[in-house]
Scaffold this active site. Structure first.
Site, mmCIF file in Angstrom:
data_model
loop_
_atom_site.group_PDB
_atom_site.id
_atom_site.type_symbol
_atom_site.label_atom_id
_atom_site.label_comp_id
_atom_site.label_asym_id
_atom_site.label_seq_id
_atom_site.Cartn_x
_atom_site.Cartn_y
_atom_site.Cartn_z
ATOM 1 N N GLU A 256 14.775 14.036 6.661
ATOM 2 C CA GLU A 256 15.898 14.337 5.769
ATOM 3 C C GLU A 256 17.073 14.605 6.691
ATOM 4 O OE1 GLU A 256 15.639 14.651 2.424
ATOM 5 O OE2 GLU A 256 13.494 14.245 2.522
ATOM 6 N N CYS A 295 22.515 20.003 2.522
ATOM 7 C CA CYS A 295 22.367 18.570 2.793
ATOM 8 C C CYS A 295 22.777 17.746 1.584
ATOM 9 C CB CYS A 295 20.938 18.260 3.204
ATOM 10 S SG CYS A 295 19.720 18.932 2.072
HETATM 11 P P1 NDP Z 1 19.587 19.567 14.521
HETATM 12 O O1 NDP Z 1 19.221 18.170 14.254
HETATM 13 O O2 NDP Z 1 20.201 19.878 15.803
HETATM 14 O O3 NDP Z 1 18.336 20.523 14.402
HETATM 15 C C1 NDP Z 1 17.432 20.425 13.330
HETATM 16 C C2 NDP Z 1 16.105 20.978 13.793
HETATM 17 O O4 NDP Z 1 15.585 20.161 14.832
HETATM 18 C C3 NDP Z 1 16.189 22.369 14.384
HETATM 19 O O5 NDP Z 1 15.031 23.076 14.069
HETATM 20 C C4 NDP Z 1 16.237 22.093 15.867
HETATM 21 O O6 NDP Z 1 15.813 23.179 16.642
HETATM 22 C C5 NDP Z 1 15.284 20.951 15.966
HETATM 23 N N1 NDP Z 1 15.428 20.143 17.140
HETATM 24 C C6 NDP Z 1 16.558 19.760 17.758
HETATM 25 N N2 NDP Z 1 16.260 18.972 18.792
HETATM 26 C C7 NDP Z 1 14.925 18.862 18.837
HETATM 27 C C8 NDP Z 1 14.013 18.198 19.694
HETATM 28 N N3 NDP Z 1 14.422 17.471 20.706
HETATM 29 N N4 NDP Z 1 12.694 18.330 19.461
HETATM 30 C C9 NDP Z 1 12.241 19.053 18.431
HETATM 31 N N5 NDP Z 1 13.061 19.700 17.587
HETATM 32 C C10 NDP Z 1 14.395 19.609 17.783
HETATM 33 O O7 NDP Z 1 20.442 20.027 13.338
HETATM 34 P P2 NDP Z 1 21.112 21.463 13.107
HETATM 35 O O8 NDP Z 1 20.177 22.367 12.466
HETATM 36 O O9 NDP Z 1 21.779 21.939 14.333
HETATM 37 O O10 NDP Z 1 22.183 21.023 12.102
HETATM 38 C C11 NDP Z 1 23.123 20.115 12.537
HETATM 39 C C12 NDP Z 1 23.378 19.117 11.468
HETATM 40 O O11 NDP Z 1 22.204 18.744 10.722
HETATM 41 C C13 NDP Z 1 24.282 19.611 10.402
HETATM 42 O O12 NDP Z 1 25.595 19.627 10.835
HETATM 43 C C14 NDP Z 1 24.016 18.615 9.333
HETATM 44 O O13 NDP Z 1 24.744 17.474 9.570
HETATM 45 C C15 NDP Z 1 22.568 18.300 9.449
HETATM 46 N N6 NDP Z 1 21.749 18.959 8.479
HETATM 47 C C16 NDP Z 1 21.158 18.217 7.526
HETATM 48 C C17 NDP Z 1 20.377 18.808 6.600
HETATM 49 C C18 NDP Z 1 19.629 18.029 5.596
HETATM 50 O O14 NDP Z 1 18.826 18.595 4.849
HETATM 51 N N7 NDP Z 1 19.785 16.735 5.475
HETATM 52 C C19 NDP Z 1 20.198 20.243 6.536
HETATM 53 C C20 NDP Z 1 20.832 20.942 7.609
HETATM 54 C C21 NDP Z 1 21.548 20.294 8.535
HETATM 55 P P3 NDP Z 1 16.879 24.172 17.338
HETATM 56 O O15 NDP Z 1 17.593 24.844 16.243
HETATM 57 O O16 NDP Z 1 16.001 25.083 18.096
HETATM 58 O O17 NDP Z 1 17.739 23.298 18.157
#
Ligand code: NDP
Length: 681
Positions: A256, A295
């Site tokens: 997602e 989202c």
């Molecule tokens: P990220 O993609 O940076 O992070 C999402 C999750 O992935 C977090 O738990 C993060 O952990 C984890 N993660 C990041 N890199 C890795 C990796 N290499 N391996 C494993 N896990 C990883 O998104 P954010 O949460 O920072 O949000 C940023 C953007 O995501 C928002 O601006 C928005 O655009 C989008 N978003 C979309 C949503 C949806 O439902 N479609 C909901 C929320 C956000 P950690 O926090 O420890 O980096």
């Protein structure tokens, strides 16, 4: 002293030394710190496999459903502690409600899925059985079984409670243990919820582990029985999807990601219509709930060219009235972004958007967050933009500012609106506000290929609408393309993501043994005791009764017509019936059904408590005057939901296969009847 968060791995809490400080979104004060200790992910995965899987498989779908219900009740009792912690994320009470009570609500909903849609045991018979040979000795069907592996759930920062629970519920129900990894920024709330979950003692050990901080080499430890689900940015999704180990083992990866959702004001709605204000309200609400960090939020508001100014005027008025600040203050309607990082990110994205848009409403319009110490908080003004050239690529069709930001776009004619909606390249949800059913019927099929969910909003739906932005447990959540291409929720659909579907071929007896359900053609048990006289525990799948016969007479048809008032020509008009495809008068289908019941019921009081319905009814062949029918009743499926009635009488569900045949042993009617059967004692 700041609390150091702990991971819950292999049945113990890990973490004493503080690493990264996590700050309040309201005032920048430290809330908690991640732990510095490294997690042994090999141990975590091994624990899920060696302890979690067997513990979950000791329970069946019904028992796991009961655990979900118990956990939902427990978490509701604990909700105030969660609300208090949630305040640090910048959420208002309403925002937290979506996360916290929405999370428990999802657990309740999945308990309901177990009760309504899943069998006892751990094999789902998807059916129907398909004959594969001419003599009835060879057939095929489909079953679904728990995948036997572990589910890794990686979540975004915006729903620390719901985010984990909505992924956990279907995987737990499917018998698959989970390793949850919340986004670091708000992981203090997920950790608190996890403490409550462990305290409750409701989940078997190994069912759920929690990772605070990074996932290290976790994905390298997975294999083909496992599943990865992800919510977050499209960039991270794109990276994780092609993780070499995920690709090598064909590990299902459900994503997602960001989504540029839209709401369309249809051309039929004028400023005097109630629907015009419904549109404005929905856009404003989606901008401000969770400070736009959803989202599903409306990023693009697509409106007829002639009404752009009016929509902008009404939206401005609403946004100007939205009090932003510390949600502890009663007057506050919109809180903060989750962190300073997010504030920086949203600011940068707005600057990018402004290269192809005008600012309609934003910081300059008297933005002053309310509350003490808010200067260091992650507050961001509701920001409304107007696209200069909506047809051009880029801009709001491409850039997601994950905050209270939306862009107005003008269109000319519904086709242009449909084309603009599609420019989001795949979205989670779209809303069309219209009064006109023809417009809805044109828009929805055209937009559906690019949207995971579509809300058609008019004044009738508005009275009960759950809103554009709310994914519901019973409806699919997830969209194509940019939205990640994934699917979550949707009731039973989500459980199936954690089950393996396998086609099974064999003789009816073998298929019956494998599926745990009677299959026609398999041996039946006729021990002389009427199956309706057996208690739930004593009744065996395959227990069967072949009834005596009954010849259908004209008097039966006349009497049934009189009783039911059904004088359809096929039963009563000799001449018209002759011209019909059957060439003669035939008995009412419902008479055949009633006569069959008369043949197979055991009338005296007994363990069968109620008949609550029929499934898969087919009248296969006509029954004419002089035909002789009989019925075979066979116990097909038993489901033990551990239910008792008001008097404390334990009961289970039994589905019976009924086959009504004629004198030539041809099937004339076929169906399942559903009954409640008492347990002994
Ligand atoms: P990220 O993609 O940076 O992070 C999402 C999750 O992935 C977090 O738990 C993060 O952990 C984890 N993660 C990041 N890199 C890795 C990796 N290499 N391996 C494993 N896990 C990883 O998104 P954010 O949460 O920072 O949000 C940023 C953007 O995501 C928002 O601006 C928005 O655009 C989008 N978003 C979309 C949503 C949806 O439902 N479609 C909901 C929320 C956000 P950690 O926090 O420890 O980096």
């Amino acid at each position: 002293m700041t609390r150091t968060l702990q991971s819950y791995i292999a049945g113990r809490w890990i973490g004493a030394e503080a690493a990264q400080t996590l700050r309040s979104a309201i005032n920048g004060q430290p809330v908690a710190a991640t732990h510095a200790e490294k997690i042994d992910f090999a141990e975590a995965v091994a624990h899920a496999r060696r302890v979690g899987v067997p513990n979950l498989m000791q329970l069946d779908f019904q028992q796991r459903g009961e655990r979900l219900k118990a956990l939902a009740k427990f978490l509701i009792e604990q909700k105030e502690a969660l609300y208090a912690e949630s305040a640090h994320t910048g959420a208002t009470r309403t925002d937290s409600w979506i996360d916290i009570e929405g999370g428990s609500g999802t657990l309740f909903a999945y308990a309901g899925v177990a009760a309504g849609d899943l069998p006892s045991g751990n094999v789902v018979h998807e059916g129907p059985v398909i004959p594969l040979g001419k003599k009835g000795g060879f057939a095929g069907t489909h079953i679904l079984v728990p995948r036997g592996g572990v589910a890794v759930h990686i979540n975004a920062f915006n729903f620390p409670v719901w985010g984990l629970l909505e992924k956990f519920a279907p995987s737990f129900l499917a018998g698959v243990p989970c390793i949850g990894k919340p986004a670091t920024a708000t992981s203090y709330l997920t950790e608190l919820m996890m403490r409550k979950v462990i305290e409750s003692g409701i989940l078997p050990e190994g069912a759920l582990q929690l990772v605070i901080g990074g996932t290290g080499d976790l994905l390298d430890r997975l294999d083909g029985a496992d599943v990865v689900t992800f919510t977050g940015s499209a960039d991270t999704a794109a990276r994780l999807r092609v993780h070499p180990n995920v690709v090598r083992h064909s590990i299902p990866f459900n994503a997602e990601a960001d989504s540029l959702n839209c709401a369309v004001l249809a051309p039929d709605v004028t400023p005097d219509d109630e629907e015009f204000d419904l549109f404005v309200k929905e856009v404003a609400r989606e901008m401000t709930v969770k400070a736009g960090q959803k989202c599903t939020a409306i990023r693009r508001a697509i409106v007829p060219k002639s009404y752009v100014e009016e929509v902008a005027k009404r939206l401005k008025a609403r946004l100007a009235k939205t009090v932003v600040g510390d949600p502890a203050l009663e007057s506050v309607r919109m809180g903060a972004l989750a962190s300073q990082d997010q504030k920086g990110d949203v600011g940068a994205k707005v600057a990018e958007l402004l290269q192809s848009a005008e600012l309609v409403f934003g910081e300059r319009d008297g933005f002053a967050p309310q509350g003490e110490g808010v200067a260091n908080g992650a507050f961001f003004s509701p920001t409304l933009l107007l696209a200069r050239d909506p047809q051009a690529d880029g801009g709001a069709h491409d850039i997601e500012a994950f905050g209270p930001v939306s862009t107005l776009m003008a269109y000319d004619g519904l086709d242009e609106a449909i084309a603009l909606a599609a420019k989001g390249k795949g979205s989670l949800v779209s809303t069309i506000v219209t009064k006109d059913a023809t417009t809805a019927a044109r828009f929805v099929p055209a937009a559906a290929a690019m949207h995971g969910r579509i809300l058609v909003l008019d004044r009738v739906a508005a009275a009960e609408s759950t809103g554009h932005g709310s994914p519901l447990p019973v409806l699919k959540h997830g969209g194509p393309g940019r939205a990640g291409g994934g699917e979550e929720l949707g009731g039973l659909r989500a459980v199936k993501h954690y089950l393996q579907r396998t086609a099974v071929q064999g003789s009816p007896a073998m298929l019956a043994a494998v599926t745990g359900e009677h299959v026609r053609g398999a041996p039946v048990n006729e021990d002389g005791v009427h199956p309706f006289r057996k208690h739930f525990e004593d009744l065996q799948i395959g227990d069967s009764l072949l009834t005596h016969r009954r010849t259908v007479s004209e008097a039966d048809i006349v009497a049934f017509g009189g009783l039911s008032g059904d004088y359809f020509y096929m039963h009563f008009d000799e001449i018209a019936a002759k011209d019909s495809p059957f060439g003669k008068r035939i008995a009412h289908g419902y008479f055949v059904l009633s006569a069959a019941a008369g043949l197979f019921v055991s009338p005296a009081p007994g363990p069968v408590l109620a008949n609550y319905g029929l499934d898969t009814l087919r009248f296969v062949k006509p029954v004419g005057i002089g035909d002789t029918i009989r019925a075979r009743l066979t116990a097909k499926r038993k489901i033990d939901r551990n239910r008792k009635d008001a008097k404390g009488q334990g009961q289970g569900v039994v589905a019976w296969d009924v086959e009504v045949t004629n004198q030539n042993e041809e099937v004339v009617a076929s169906y399942d009847i559903l009954t409640l059967v008492a347990k002994r004692g």
